[in-house]
Design an enzyme around this catalytic site. Structure first.
Site, PDB file in Angstrom:
ATOM      1  N   GLY A  73      -5.344   1.087  -2.501  1.00  0.00           N
ATOM      2  CA  GLY A  73      -5.155  -0.188  -3.426  1.00  0.00           C
ATOM      3  C   GLY A  73      -5.975  -1.319  -2.930  1.00  0.00           C
ATOM      4  O   GLY A  73      -6.241  -1.498  -1.786  1.00  0.00           O
ATOM      5  N   HIS A 116       0.805  -8.621  -3.099  1.00  0.00           N
ATOM      6  CA  HIS A 116      -0.249  -9.436  -2.635  1.00  0.00           C
ATOM      7  C   HIS A 116      -0.591 -10.759  -3.742  1.00  0.00           C
ATOM      8  O   HIS A 116      -1.062 -11.684  -3.360  1.00  0.00           O
ATOM      9  CB  HIS A 116      -1.690  -8.522  -2.566  1.00  0.00           C
ATOM     10  CG  HIS A 116      -1.780  -7.849  -1.456  1.00  0.00           C
ATOM     11  ND1 HIS A 116      -2.040  -8.328  -0.044  1.00  0.00           N
ATOM     12  CD2 HIS A 116      -1.841  -6.459  -1.294  1.00  0.00           C
ATOM     13  CE1 HIS A 116      -1.791  -7.412   0.655  1.00  0.00           C
ATOM     14  NE2 HIS A 116      -2.242  -6.263   0.124  1.00  0.00           N
ATOM     15  N   CYS A 142      -1.998  -1.862   5.411  1.00  0.00           N
ATOM     16  CA  CYS A 142      -2.931  -2.790   4.535  1.00  0.00           C
ATOM     17  C   CYS A 142      -3.903  -2.904   4.987  1.00  0.00           C
ATOM     18  O   CYS A 142      -3.984  -3.232   6.334  1.00  0.00           O
ATOM     19  CB  CYS A 142      -1.896  -4.017   4.270  1.00  0.00           C
ATOM     20  SG  CYS A 142      -2.633  -5.072   3.285  1.00  0.00           S
ATOM     21  N   LEU A 143      -5.099  -2.863   4.387  1.00  0.00           N
ATOM     22  CA  LEU A 143      -6.406  -3.275   4.737  1.00  0.00           C
ATOM     23  C   LEU A 143      -6.695  -4.589   5.480  1.00  0.00           C
ATOM     24  O   LEU A 143      -7.377  -4.994   6.321  1.00  0.00           O
ATOM     25  CB  LEU A 143      -7.394  -3.150   3.785  1.00  0.00           C
ATOM     26  CG  LEU A 143      -7.752  -1.529   3.347  1.00  0.00           C
ATOM     27  CD1 LEU A 143      -8.489  -1.635   1.930  1.00  0.00           C
ATOM     28  CD2 LEU A 143      -7.930  -0.728   4.308  1.00  0.00           C
ATOM     29  N   HIS A 180       3.162  -2.621  -3.642  1.00  0.00           N
ATOM     30  CA  HIS A 180       2.461  -3.398  -2.728  1.00  0.00           C
ATOM     31  C   HIS A 180       1.343  -4.337  -3.052  1.00  0.00           C
ATOM     32  O   HIS A 180       1.215  -5.441  -2.623  1.00  0.00           O
ATOM     33  CB  HIS A 180       1.891  -2.086  -1.677  1.00  0.00           C
ATOM     34  CG  HIS A 180       1.158  -2.537  -0.648  1.00  0.00           C
ATOM     35  ND1 HIS A 180       1.541  -2.498   0.774  1.00  0.00           N
ATOM     36  CD2 HIS A 180       0.001  -3.402  -0.472  1.00  0.00           C
ATOM     37  CE1 HIS A 180       0.516  -2.941   1.709  1.00  0.00           C
ATOM     38  NE2 HIS A 180      -0.373  -3.457   0.827  1.00  0.00           N
ATOM     39  N   GLU A 181       0.477  -3.777  -3.893  1.00  0.00           N
ATOM     40  CA  GLU A 181      -0.508  -4.629  -4.720  1.00  0.00           C
ATOM     41  C   GLU A 181      -0.193  -5.682  -5.297  1.00  0.00           C
ATOM     42  O   GLU A 181      -0.655  -6.743  -5.193  1.00  0.00           O
ATOM     43  CB  GLU A 181      -1.629  -3.762  -5.492  1.00  0.00           C
ATOM     44  CG  GLU A 181      -2.134  -2.683  -4.640  1.00  0.00           C
ATOM     45  CD  GLU A 181      -2.753  -2.924  -3.247  1.00  0.00           C
ATOM     46  OE1 GLU A 181      -3.359  -4.069  -3.221  1.00  0.00           O
ATOM     47  OE2 GLU A 181      -2.857  -2.175  -2.379  1.00  0.00           O
ATOM     48  N   GLN A 214      -7.388 -10.241  -1.014  1.00  0.00           N
ATOM     49  CA  GLN A 214      -7.569  -9.505   0.079  1.00  0.00           C
ATOM     50  C   GLN A 214      -9.269  -9.713   0.165  1.00  0.00           C
ATOM     51  O   GLN A 214      -9.817  -9.594   1.272  1.00  0.00           O
ATOM     52  CB  GLN A 214      -7.495  -8.175   0.014  1.00  0.00           C
ATOM     53  CG  GLN A 214      -5.799  -7.931   0.066  1.00  0.00           C
ATOM     54  CD  GLN A 214      -5.627  -6.333   0.196  1.00  0.00           C
ATOM     55  OE1 GLN A 214      -5.321  -5.659  -0.891  1.00  0.00           O
ATOM     56  NE2 GLN A 214      -5.509  -5.950   1.461  1.00  0.00           N
TER      57      GLN A 214
HETATM   58 NI    NI Z   1      -2.060  -4.483   1.050  1.00  0.00          NI
END
Ligand code: NI
Length: 168
Positions: free
Chosen positions: A46, A138, A92-93, A134-135, A51
């Site tokens: 995701g 963000h 998470c990236l 999670h997304e 991000q």
């Molecule tokens: Ni994330």
């Protein structure tokens, strides 16, 4: 198509609440394609617009089973109902080198717009539901490390300061 730069904690854009997208135009379509490509390359399941440095309400995800892609592109997504509890180890990236269990809902219904401006309602359970929670966090400026216990967070902060997190 291009690979976008992924911002990492503590980049200020990750803490910002995003703006709704009012026009689903070619720029948004291109951005969504680039985000998907960036997510697959990372690799991740995701990616939310903050991000990649854009404070707008757009997420891409692919909760598909191994070897099978099922890309999702959601504009202005909102959770309209939720039930149950679920918890998996998340990463998470934008938070390299750290994973933790995060309390989530087991089942959610998400309302969103697609790239062709259709309103959709998706019912998601388990892994896909957790990815989307999670997304969508963000988009509110919330990272998964904001949802862990104070003790775990203080350990994270200490490792972050010392530079002893281990990006794998
Ligand atoms: Ni994330």
């Amino acid at each position: 198509m291009s690979i976008l730069h992924i911002d990492v904690y503590p980049a200020p854009v990750l803490k910002m609440k995003t703006e709704k997208i009012l026009n689903i135009d070619d720029n948004i379509r291109q951005l969504a394609e680039d985000m998907l490509e960036t997510m697959y390359k990372a690799p991740g399941v995701g990616l939310a617009a903050p991000q990649i440095g854009r404070s707008i309400s757009l997420v891409v995800a692919d909760p598909g089973e191994e070897g099978k892609t099922s890309p999702l592109i959601l504009i202005n997504p909102e959770i309209i109902t939720h039930e149950g509890e679920a918890c998996i180890t998340e990463g998470c990236l934008s938070v390299p080198g750290y994973t933790a269990e995060v309390p989530r809902h087991q089942k959610i219904v998400v309302k969103a717009y697609t790239l062709d401006e259709k309103e959709v309602k998706l019912t998601l359970e388990d892994f896909p539901a957790i990815i989307l929670q999670h997304e969508l966090d963000h988009l509110q400026g919330i990272l998964f490390i904001d949802r862990i216990s104070r003790l775990k967070r203080s350990i994270y902060d200490r490792k972050f300061k010392k530079g002893t997190l281990n990006p794998s």
